[in-house]
Design a protein around this motif. Structure first.
Motif, PDB file in Angstrom:
ATOM      1  N   ALA A 118      -2.460   8.024   2.911  1.00  0.00           N
ATOM      2  CA  ALA A 118      -2.747   8.159   4.430  1.00  0.00           C
ATOM      3  C   ALA A 118      -2.741   9.309   5.258  1.00  0.00           C
ATOM      4  CB  ALA A 118      -1.618   7.048   5.158  1.00  0.00           C
ATOM      5  N   GLY A 119      -2.575  10.188   4.538  1.00  0.00           N
ATOM      6  CA  GLY A 119      -2.690  11.812   5.245  1.00  0.00           C
ATOM      7  C   GLY A 119      -2.705  12.281   6.301  1.00  0.00           C
ATOM      8  N   GLU A 120      -2.840  12.329   7.527  1.00  0.00           N
ATOM      9  CA  GLU A 120      -2.152  11.984   9.326  1.00  0.00           C
ATOM     10  C   GLU A 120      -2.081  11.020   9.449  1.00  0.00           C
ATOM     11  OE1 GLU A 120      -6.212  12.968  11.220  1.00  0.00           O
ATOM     12  OE2 GLU A 120      -6.104  13.990  10.364  1.00  0.00           O
ATOM     13  N   VAL A 121      -2.678   9.870   9.155  1.00  0.00           N
ATOM     14  CA  VAL A 121      -2.827   8.798   9.537  1.00  0.00           C
ATOM     15  C   VAL A 121      -1.262   7.677   9.480  1.00  0.00           C
ATOM     16  CG1 VAL A 121      -3.039   5.693   9.621  1.00  0.00           C
ATOM     17  CG2 VAL A 121      -4.895   7.981   8.894  1.00  0.00           C
ATOM     18  N   THR A 122      -0.383   8.135   9.302  1.00  0.00           N
ATOM     19  CA  THR A 122       0.992   7.628   8.525  1.00  0.00           C
ATOM     20  C   THR A 122       2.159   8.926   9.230  1.00  0.00           C
ATOM     21  OG1 THR A 122       1.370   7.650   6.532  1.00  0.00           O
ATOM     22  CG2 THR A 122       0.702   6.222   8.413  1.00  0.00           C
ATOM     23  N   ALA A 123       1.163  10.708   9.183  1.00  0.00           N
ATOM     24  CA  ALA A 123       2.342  11.688   8.968  1.00  0.00           C
ATOM     25  C   ALA A 123       3.067  11.311   9.516  1.00  0.00           C
ATOM     26  CB  ALA A 123       1.449  12.203   9.782  1.00  0.00           C
ATOM     27  N   GLN A 124       3.782  10.878  10.686  1.00  0.00           N
ATOM     28  CA  GLN A 124       5.101  11.634  11.800  1.00  0.00           C
ATOM     29  C   GLN A 124       5.998  10.200  11.479  1.00  0.00           C
ATOM     30  OE1 GLN A 124       2.174  11.397  13.696  1.00  0.00           O
ATOM     31  NE2 GLN A 124       1.529  13.655  14.294  1.00  0.00           N
ATOM     32  N   VAL A 125       5.588   8.754  11.125  1.00  0.00           N
ATOM     33  CA  VAL A 125       6.379   8.071  10.769  1.00  0.00           C
ATOM     34  C   VAL A 125       6.716   8.396   9.501  1.00  0.00           C
ATOM     35  CG1 VAL A 125       6.169   5.898  10.340  1.00  0.00           C
ATOM     36  CG2 VAL A 125       5.046   6.823  11.900  1.00  0.00           C
ATOM     37  N   VAL A 126       5.975   8.418   8.171  1.00  0.00           N
ATOM     38  CA  VAL A 126       5.979   8.816   7.187  1.00  0.00           C
ATOM     39  C   VAL A 126       7.284  10.243   7.100  1.00  0.00           C
ATOM     40  CG1 VAL A 126       5.891   8.860   4.285  1.00  0.00           C
ATOM     41  CG2 VAL A 126       5.151   7.508   5.985  1.00  0.00           C
ATOM     42  N   GLY A 127       6.779  11.028   8.009  1.00  0.00           N
ATOM     43  CA  GLY A 127       7.678  12.448   7.819  1.00  0.00           C
ATOM     44  C   GLY A 127       6.726  13.091   5.881  1.00  0.00           C
ATOM     45  N   PHE A 128       7.620  13.782   5.711  1.00  0.00           N
ATOM     46  CA  PHE A 128       7.356  14.761   4.214  1.00  0.00           C
ATOM     47  C   PHE A 128       8.967  15.174   3.860  1.00  0.00           C
ATOM     48  CE2 PHE A 128       6.778  17.779   7.875  1.00  0.00           C
ATOM     49  CZ  PHE A 128       6.639  18.855   7.637  1.00  0.00           C
ATOM     50  N   THR A 129       8.464  15.973   2.554  1.00  0.00           N
ATOM     51  CA  THR A 129       9.536  16.454   1.550  1.00  0.00           C
ATOM     52  C   THR A 129       9.570  18.463   1.346  1.00  0.00           C
ATOM     53  OG1 THR A 129       8.642  15.847  -0.742  1.00  0.00           O
ATOM     54  CG2 THR A 129      10.192  14.332   0.756  1.00  0.00           C
ATOM     55  N   ASN A 130      10.524  18.597   1.070  1.00  0.00           N
ATOM     56  CA  ASN A 130      10.151  20.242   1.063  1.00  0.00           C
ATOM     57  C   ASN A 130       9.514  20.280  -0.786  1.00  0.00           C
ATOM     58  OD1 ASN A 130      12.841  19.635  -0.338  1.00  0.00           O
ATOM     59  ND2 ASN A 130      13.717  21.198   1.203  1.00  0.00           N
TER      60      ASN A 130
ATOM     61  N   GLU B 100       1.054  -1.018  -0.170  1.00  0.00           N
ATOM     62  CA  GLU B 100      -0.429  -0.066  -0.426  1.00  0.00           C
ATOM     63  C   GLU B 100       0.798   0.975   0.042  1.00  0.00           C
ATOM     64  OE1 GLU B 100      -4.206   1.750   0.002  1.00  0.00           O
ATOM     65  OE2 GLU B 100      -3.202  -0.370  -0.065  1.00  0.00           O
ATOM     66  N   PRO B 101       0.399   2.238  -0.998  1.00  0.00           N
ATOM     67  CA  PRO B 101       1.457   3.338  -1.083  1.00  0.00           C
ATOM     68  C   PRO B 101       1.034   4.624   0.620  1.00  0.00           C
ATOM     69  CG  PRO B 101      -0.326   3.769  -2.521  1.00  0.00           C
ATOM     70  CD  PRO B 101      -0.283   2.135  -1.971  1.00  0.00           C
ATOM     71  N   LEU B 102       2.379   4.872   0.541  1.00  0.00           N
ATOM     72  CA  LEU B 102       2.504   5.553   1.876  1.00  0.00           C
ATOM     73  C   LEU B 102       2.753   6.671   1.421  1.00  0.00           C
ATOM     74  CD1 LEU B 102       3.588   3.820   4.998  1.00  0.00           C
ATOM     75  CD2 LEU B 102       1.271   4.051   4.060  1.00  0.00           C
ATOM     76  N   ALA B 103       3.794   6.845  -0.008  1.00  0.00           N
ATOM     77  CA  ALA B 103       4.703   8.281  -0.170  1.00  0.00           C
ATOM     78  C   ALA B 103       4.621   7.681  -1.512  1.00  0.00           C
ATOM     79  CB  ALA B 103       5.212   8.264   0.584  1.00  0.00           C
TER      80      ALA B 103
ATOM     81  N   LYS C 210      13.815  17.349  -1.175  1.00  0.00           N
ATOM     82  CA  LYS C 210      13.994  16.614  -0.054  1.00  0.00           C
ATOM     83  C   LYS C 210      13.570  16.524   0.980  1.00  0.00           C
ATOM     84  CE  LYS C 210      17.552  18.051  -3.080  1.00  0.00           C
ATOM     85  NZ  LYS C 210      18.458  16.820  -4.044  1.00  0.00           N
ATOM     86  N   GLY C 211      14.070  15.413   1.672  1.00  0.00           N
ATOM     87  CA  GLY C 211      12.964  15.194   3.154  1.00  0.00           C
ATOM     88  C   GLY C 211      13.546  16.094   4.026  1.00  0.00           C
ATOM     89  N   GLN C 212      12.468  16.193   4.988  1.00  0.00           N
ATOM     90  CA  GLN C 212      12.526  16.986   6.068  1.00  0.00           C
ATOM     91  C   GLN C 212      12.122  16.502   7.352  1.00  0.00           C
ATOM     92  OE1 GLN C 212      13.501  20.759   4.934  1.00  0.00           O
ATOM     93  NE2 GLN C 212      13.940  19.797   3.442  1.00  0.00           N
ATOM     94  N   GLU C 213      11.606  15.647   7.535  1.00  0.00           N
ATOM     95  CA  GLU C 213      11.275  14.799   8.606  1.00  0.00           C
ATOM     96  C   GLU C 213      10.886  13.495   8.307  1.00  0.00           C
ATOM     97  OE1 GLU C 213      10.455  15.992  11.757  1.00  0.00           O
ATOM     98  OE2 GLU C 213      11.411  17.832  10.896  1.00  0.00           O
ATOM     99  N   GLY C 214      10.834  12.625   9.776  1.00  0.00           N
ATOM    100  CA  GLY C 214      10.797  11.452   9.832  1.00  0.00           C
ATOM    101  C   GLY C 214      11.516  10.541   9.020  1.00  0.00           C
TER     102      GLY C 214
END
Length: 595
Positions: free
Chosen positions: A174-186, A71-74, A190-194
């Motif tokens: 998955a939006g907010e459900v996996t937000a702190q685990v997957v993190g995000f890019t700018n 299942e894609p998370l990002a 470029k990866g910024q979190e998680g």
């Protein structure tokens, strides 16, 4: 005098000298031309290409982050970015061809900017300021990562120097459900979190290059083919099971709302493989829309936040006692008169339980009983047990900001320090660290590495608790759920082993007696454990605050669904009830309890 003997006149001598010099220069030029066109022709080719051939970068697709079932998370989706060449625009004022046109047909920078502003839907004055600030530059972003139809609408204005390039935009299904685990890019991918930050290099890939020829105006005449193909980033397959992740997130969010708690976290581990099957936090955020993002929402609290675990550590003090050989399952502890004094410091039980066995110490959650046990052992016994379980050490997920926890070591222990350590005060853990400790207990004392990545084979570990002792303690913890404070953690059809905890929070002036942390840690099915889960609810402000009232019901609801989803057979089928899973628009699953 003979004319043959006469010397050359000065004028004729000068003429021959000029001819000689001219011939010499011609010979040098011809030799140089021959050298460049025949012997060193690459030089001229390179010089020509420098003036006419350009190389553009081809962006590489960032690798996907997937759950254990694919299942894609990002994911990265292609978008268009509109760019401008300010030098080309301002050069209109001096372009001979433009100036040769009739006045009414001439293009001016101001007119072009006005048309561009209208196409972009922005203020003309503001856009002109941007072009002025970048007057001598050949590149400027206008609008980044926009849909194709929006980019085409801007390009249809046919403004000088305006074009588009391809970029990729990150999307999180998955939006907010996996937000702190997957993190995000700018915006530059470029990866910024998680995990986006932790594994940025592997996910990035390598951009490619292609060359093309441009005319004097900068228009592309001909592409010269792809020289270096781009390499997509690596896909990362996590151990997370999105079915469990959605379920745990929903229940955690519900209890935080109901109890008006400040925050919460929960972790589910596969006790045999060490895989993190779910890791959820509250509050959370939508990584697809970070316009209202608060810094506190970024925290992966399950890995970063620390708290005193309280009574959830008592099973491990009992484990240390059994492992020492000084105690067995039938040993009796005298807790009379229901309290212990250490100078001005007093340890109390809810009431005087008198003489009780080890199981009752856990069922009644006796601070006095646990303290008596700890003080009867060598002073480092409890500390060593906690340390071997991973308390005070990073779990080793490689997650940004992962905490080590706190497990103080004293050269000489005061009796009160040993006592309070035995029932979970004076140390600090994360939700994940506490889950790891219960995972070891559930896995017959065998400790395997905790991981966020799907495992094809069971990893190598080490035996830190004798298997028979681990099984004895798990059996005792079943009584906590059937007879003690963990009754609301019961699951129809399954034996549950677990321990509640209700801890006073530490404030500026010491322990705050009106603020609590509510905990439940447990394993299922208790007769052959497969899953371990810890639920931590921080500062519930409702009428309920005990771990058995706040966190234990969350464990029950989540584990009931998880056991069904994973097809784990019941170990107490006589208590089984119907559980049906349905898809909904808000989450892929919900539990419907039959009669």
């Amino acid at each position: 005098m003979n004319t043959n003997e006469r010397s050359l006149s000065p004028s004729r001598w000068r003429l021959y000298l000029v001819y000689g010099i001219a011939f010499l220069l011609f010979a040098v030029a011809a030799g140089r031309l021959f050298y460049l066109t025949v012997l060193d022709k690459e030089f001229l080719q390179n010089q020509g290409e420098m003036r006419a051939v350009r190389t553009e970068s081809i962006p590489a697709t960032r690798g996907m982050i997937l759950d254990r079932n694919g299942e894609p998370l990002a994911v990265s989706t292609p978008t268009w970015t509109v760019i401008a060449n300010p030098r080309d625009l301002w050069a209109l004022a001096e372009d001979p061809k433009n100036l040769a046109k009739p006045v009414g047909e001439r293009k001016t920078p101001e007119q072009e900017i006005a048309r561009l502003a209208e196409a972009m839907g922005v203020g003309s004055a503001l856009l002109k300021e941007r072009f002025e600030a970048n007057r001598n530059k050949g590149f400027m972003y206008l609008k980044r990562q926009i849909p194709p139809h929006e980019a085409e609408a801007i390009l249809d204005a046919e403004v000088v120097g305006v074009s588009k390039i391809k970029e990729y935009k990150r999307f999180y299904p998955a939006g907010e459900v996996t937000a702190q685990v997957v993190g995000f890019t700018n915006i530059d991918d470029k990866g910024q979190e998680g995990l986006e930050l932790a594994y940025d290099q592997a996910l990035q890939g390598k951009p490619g290059e292609f060359s093309y020829m441009k005319d004097l105006k900068g228009n592309i005449i001909r592409t010269l083919g792809q020289e270096v193909p781009e390499q997509a980033g690596e896909n990362i397959e996590l151990s997370i099971d999105m079915r469990l992740q959605y379920l745990a997130y929903r229940e955690l969010k519900a209890v935080v709302t109901e109890q008006r708690a400040s925050s919460a976290s929960a972790v589910i581990l596969d006790v045999r493989t060490g895989e993190v099957l779910a890791m959820v936090n509250q509050p959370s955020f939508n990584p697809n829309d970070r316009s209202d993002l608060e810094p506190e929402e970024l925290r992966n609290r399950a890995v970063i936040d620390l708290f005193e675990p309280g009574s959830t550590m008592k099973p491990f003090s009992v484990t240390a006692a059994l492992r020492s050989g000084q105690y067995n399952t039938e040993s009796i502890i005298d807790t009379s008169p229901g309290y212990m004094k250490f100078g001005r410091y007093t340890i109390r039980d809810f009431r005087n339980y008198g003489k009780i066995n080890l199981e009752t110490v856990l069922v009644k959650s006796s601070n006095v009983g646990t303290s008596h046990i700890a003080l009867s052992l060598p002073q480092d016994t409890i500390w060593n047990m906690f340390y071997e379980l991973g308390i005070g050490s990073p779990v080793g997920l490689g997650f940004p900001g992962e905490t080590t926890g706190k497990l103080p070591m004293h050269p000489k222990w005061h009796p009160s320090e040993i006592a309070t350590l035995s029932y979970g005060y004076g140390l600090a853990v994360s939700t994940l660290q506490l889950a790891q400790a219960y995972m070891v207990l559930a896995n017959h004392g065998y400790k395997v590495p905790v991981t966020l990545f799907k495992q094809d084979m069971p990893p190598q570990g080490e035996q830190v608790i004798p298997a028979n002792i681990a099984q004895d303690v798990v059996h005792m913890l079943q009584a906590v759920v059937t007879e003690g404070s963990g009754k609301k953690a019961q699951i129809p059809g399954y034996n549950v082993a677990g321990k509640t905890g209700t801890v006073h929070k530490v404030g500026e002036g010491g322990y705050a007696y009106d603020q609590y942390i509510s905990l439940f840690a447990g394993v299922v099915p208790a007769t052959n454990p497969r899953l371990a889960m810890v639920v931590m609810v921080n500062d519930p402000k409702g009428r309920k605050y005990y771990g058995g009232e706040v966190s234990a019901p969350v464990f029950s609801r989540v584990m009931e669904g998880a056991l069904t989803m994973l097809n784990i057979p019941p170990d107490r089928p006589e208590g089984l009830r119907e559980v049906r899973l349905e898809e909904t628009d808000k989450a892929p699953y919900r539990i419907v309890q039959g009669n």
